[in-house]
Motif scaffolding. Structure first.
Motif, PDB file in Angstrom:
ATOM      1  N   THR A  12       0.987  -1.493   0.465  1.00  0.00           N
ATOM      2  CA  THR A  12       0.173  -0.364   0.344  1.00  0.00           C
ATOM      3  C   THR A  12       0.789   1.466   0.066  1.00  0.00           C
ATOM      4  O   THR A  12       0.525   2.364  -0.475  1.00  0.00           O
ATOM      5  N   TYR A  42      -1.802  -5.234  -3.281  1.00  0.00           N
ATOM      6  CA  TYR A  42      -2.153  -6.445  -2.540  1.00  0.00           C
ATOM      7  C   TYR A  42      -1.047  -6.849  -0.507  1.00  0.00           C
ATOM      8  O   TYR A  42      -0.269  -6.733  -0.902  1.00  0.00           O
ATOM      9  N   LEU A  43      -1.662  -6.911   0.454  1.00  0.00           N
ATOM     10  CA  LEU A  43      -0.858  -7.197   1.133  1.00  0.00           C
ATOM     11  C   LEU A  43      -1.019  -8.840   2.149  1.00  0.00           C
ATOM     12  O   LEU A  43      -1.606  -8.740   3.367  1.00  0.00           O
ATOM     13  N   ASP A  47      -5.124  -9.980   4.021  1.00  0.00           N
ATOM     14  CA  ASP A  47      -5.537  -8.721   2.350  1.00  0.00           C
ATOM     15  C   ASP A  47      -6.728  -9.915   1.870  1.00  0.00           C
ATOM     16  O   ASP A  47      -5.878 -11.466   1.161  1.00  0.00           O
ATOM     17  N   SER A  50      -5.994 -11.288  -1.736  1.00  0.00           N
ATOM     18  CA  SER A  50      -4.388 -11.311  -2.236  1.00  0.00           C
ATOM     19  C   SER A  50      -4.748 -12.556  -2.584  1.00  0.00           C
ATOM     20  O   SER A  50      -4.851 -13.896  -2.034  1.00  0.00           O
ATOM     21  N   PHE A  53      -3.228 -15.217   0.422  1.00  0.00           N
ATOM     22  CA  PHE A  53      -4.720 -14.637   2.011  1.00  0.00           C
ATOM     23  C   PHE A  53      -4.313 -16.173   2.754  1.00  0.00           C
ATOM     24  O   PHE A  53      -4.455 -16.310   3.530  1.00  0.00           O
ATOM     25  N   SER A  93       3.205  -9.840   0.384  1.00  0.00           N
ATOM     26  CA  SER A  93       3.338  -8.331  -0.502  1.00  0.00           C
ATOM     27  C   SER A  93       3.136  -8.050  -2.286  1.00  0.00           C
ATOM     28  O   SER A  93       4.471  -8.498  -2.222  1.00  0.00           O
ATOM     29  N   GLY A 172     -12.186  -8.098  -0.429  1.00  0.00           N
ATOM     30  CA  GLY A 172     -11.080  -7.928  -0.781  1.00  0.00           C
ATOM     31  C   GLY A 172     -11.396  -6.848  -1.815  1.00  0.00           C
ATOM     32  O   GLY A 172     -11.051  -5.601  -2.200  1.00  0.00           O
ATOM     33  N   TYR A 177     -11.445  -1.904   1.170  1.00  0.00           N
ATOM     34  CA  TYR A 177      -9.870  -1.587   0.807  1.00  0.00           C
ATOM     35  C   TYR A 177      -9.532  -0.414  -0.958  1.00  0.00           C
ATOM     36  O   TYR A 177      -9.595  -1.281  -1.788  1.00  0.00           O
ATOM     37  N   TRP A 179      -7.333   0.522  -2.741  1.00  0.00           N
ATOM     38  CA  TRP A 179      -5.909   0.213  -2.986  1.00  0.00           C
ATOM     39  C   TRP A 179      -5.585  -0.174  -3.862  1.00  0.00           C
ATOM     40  O   TRP A 179      -4.402  -0.765  -4.688  1.00  0.00           O
TER      41      TRP A 179
END
Length: 201
Positions: A12, A42-43, A47, A50, A53, A93, A172, A177, A179
């Motif tokens: 991010t 994408y964390l 997340d 992701s 995840f 990430s 997500g 989010y 992002w």
């Protein structure tokens, strides 16, 4: 060359530093360079949008590796997408490369993207960007500090807008989010599309 430590932060944060960055790939045809105008962060394990995840898998192992490498994947049975791995080694990430402007190797990109109606369309969208740049699934894991790639980060952070990620299902893809980041007013930014919900009989 880029400073790998800059990428060793959450996606991010890194995503904003990638707007305006240039990514080049050399090939037998020559060099194509794209200026990034749209990205998504994408964390990993925190997340729900992701791939990482649910933790470390054979597919996501690159995301848990050293920052500055390329994470590629196949989607919808037909497209390859590319991400830049972020965060320290061991933390998943990545930043999806969603759109950009071809600033070098325009003729090569045109030959690869024969269905594009304009130069602004050559790398507008993650699948188109990958084709224009010449990236394939086999480039997964490649170090962007080494040939055939060259990543150069901007010296000044670009102006940006933010919103929900495109086409992401479930939580997500919600407004919680925001992002997806893009350079406002740039003609190479792809249109936003919410995830298509499947109708159940």
């Amino acid at each position: 060359m880029f400073d790998r430590d800059v990428l060793a932060r959450p996606a991010t944060e890194v995503a904003l530093d990638l707007l305006g960055a240039t990514l080049s790939r050399d090939s037998d045809e020559g060099r194509v360079t794209i200026r990034l105008t749209e990205v998504e962060a994408y964390l990993g394990e925190v997340d729900p949008g992701s791939h990482a995840f649910r933790g470390l898998t054979k597919r996501t192992i690159v995301m848990f590796g050293e920052p500055g490498h390329l994470y590629t994947y196949f989607t919808y049975g037909m497209h390859v997408c590319a991400n830049i791995v972020c965060s320290p080694h061991g933390t998943a990430s990545a930043v999806l490369l969603r759109g950009g402007e071809v600033v070098e190797g325009l003729e090569i990109a045109r030959a690869r993207r024969t269905t594009s109606r304009s130069d602004a369309d050559l790398a507008r969208g993650p699948a188109r960007l990958v084709v224009a740049l010449g990236v394939t699934l086999a480039d997964g894991g490649a170090d962007l500090a080494e040939s055939p790639f060259d990543l150069t980060l901007p010296t000044v952070r670009a102006d940006h807008d933010a919103g929900p990620r495109t086409g992401v299902s479930g939580d997500g893809g919600s407004a919680e989010y925001p992002w997806r980041f893009w350079i406002p007013g740039d003609r190479t930014v792809s249109p936003y599309k919410a995830h298509a919900k499947v109708r159940r009989p």
